[in-house]
Design a protein around this motif. Structure first.
Motif, mmCIF file in Angstrom:
data_model
loop_
_atom_site.group_PDB
_atom_site.id
_atom_site.type_symbol
_atom_site.label_atom_id
_atom_site.label_comp_id
_atom_site.label_asym_id
_atom_site.label_seq_id
_atom_site.Cartn_x
_atom_site.Cartn_y
_atom_site.Cartn_z
ATOM 1 N N SER A 20 0.925 -1.094 -0.002
ATOM 2 C CA SER A 20 0.192 0.023 -0.021
ATOM 3 C C SER A 20 0.792 1.351 -0.041
ATOM 4 O O SER A 20 1.987 1.286 0.768
ATOM 5 N N SER A 29 -6.127 14.145 -7.027
ATOM 6 C CA SER A 29 -5.729 12.814 -7.207
ATOM 7 C C SER A 29 -5.480 12.817 -8.726
ATOM 8 O O SER A 29 -5.210 11.599 -9.164
ATOM 9 N N ARG A 53 -7.703 7.869 -12.786
ATOM 10 C CA ARG A 53 -9.006 7.200 -12.496
ATOM 11 C C ARG A 53 -8.880 5.716 -12.401
ATOM 12 O O ARG A 53 -9.767 5.135 -12.008
ATOM 13 N N GLY A 54 -7.801 5.230 -12.585
ATOM 14 C CA GLY A 54 -7.664 3.698 -12.546
ATOM 15 C C GLY A 54 -8.028 2.891 -13.867
ATOM 16 O O GLY A 54 -7.894 1.919 -13.863
ATOM 17 N N SER A 70 -3.927 -0.972 -8.447
ATOM 18 C CA SER A 70 -5.058 -0.614 -8.362
ATOM 19 C C SER A 70 -4.970 0.754 -7.358
ATOM 20 O O SER A 70 -4.053 0.899 -6.582
ATOM 21 N N ARG A 71 -6.166 1.510 -7.406
ATOM 22 C CA ARG A 71 -5.972 2.676 -6.396
ATOM 23 C C ARG A 71 -7.513 2.966 -6.017
ATOM 24 O O ARG A 71 -8.499 2.806 -6.544
ATOM 25 N N ASP A 72 -7.388 3.767 -4.763
ATOM 26 C CA ASP A 72 -8.669 4.181 -4.359
ATOM 27 C C ASP A 72 -8.376 5.659 -3.929
ATOM 28 O O ASP A 72 -7.807 6.142 -2.892
ATOM 29 N N ASN A 73 -8.942 6.545 -4.611
ATOM 30 C CA ASN A 73 -8.582 8.012 -4.559
ATOM 31 C C ASN A 73 -9.159 8.428 -3.346
ATOM 32 O O ASN A 73 -8.967 9.473 -2.827
ATOM 33 N N ALA A 74 -10.357 8.114 -3.030
ATOM 34 C CA ALA A 74 -11.036 8.532 -1.740
ATOM 35 C C ALA A 74 -9.796 8.270 -0.583
ATOM 36 O O ALA A 74 -10.247 8.947 0.318
ATOM 37 N N LYS A 75 -9.322 7.183 -0.746
ATOM 38 C CA LYS A 75 -8.318 7.065 0.554
ATOM 39 C C LYS A 75 -6.917 7.348 0.263
ATOM 40 O O LYS A 75 -5.887 7.335 1.001
ATOM 41 N N THR A 77 -4.832 6.347 -1.720
ATOM 42 C CA THR A 77 -3.921 5.133 -1.784
ATOM 43 C C THR A 77 -3.886 4.439 -2.965
ATOM 44 O O THR A 77 -4.765 4.212 -3.689
ATOM 45 N N TYR A 79 -2.374 0.525 -4.473
ATOM 46 C CA TYR A 79 -2.145 -0.731 -3.971
ATOM 47 C C TYR A 79 -1.286 -1.472 -4.948
ATOM 48 O O TYR A 79 -1.259 -1.445 -6.247
#
Length: 124
Positions: A20, A29, A53-54, A70-75, A77, A79
């Motif tokens: 992470s 982001s 945007r992934g 992968s990514r989580d823009n809200a976090k 983060t 991965y």
């Protein structure tokens, strides 16, 4: 800007790890995130990158089919899921940002901010 990578460790060949990288201090982001690695005595090499945007990804040939970014823009983060690990995957893994929205480069010189690295050791 700070990037904090985590999740490294010691694993047997064939095992899995999930790295992470949490970013802070970036104003949005809208940037590419990448993973690089550096083995002892070797140059830093590209592993994978993901668009803001992934929807777009790019992988080094050596990890295709085994690693998933992968990514989580809200976090804030990104991965790196690493499966079927091999001893040659042993390295310090770094996350980095490229201030563009689409993956354009695998050159470390094009990436602006870097995390501190997390060590992955794969035993045979």
């Amino acid at each position: 800007v700070q990037l904090q990578a985590s999740g490294g460790g010691l694993v047997q060949a064939g095992g899995s790890l999930r790295l992470s990288c949490v970013s802070s201090g970036l104003t949005s982001s809208s940037y590419v995130m990448g993973w690089f690695r550096q083995a002892p005595g070797e140059a830093r090499e590209f592993v994978a990158a993901i668009s803001w945007r992934g929807g777009g990804t790019k992988y080094a040939d050596s990890v295709k089919g085994r690693f998933t970014i992968s990514r989580d823009n809200a976090k804030n983060t990104v991965y790196l899921q690493m499966n079927n690990l091999k001893p040659e995957d042993t390295a310090v893994y770094y996350c980095a940002t490229d201030r563009t929205i689409l993956v354009r480069s695998t050159a470390s010189s094009d990436y602006d901010y870097w995390g501190q690295g997390t060590l992955v050791t794969v035993s045979s």
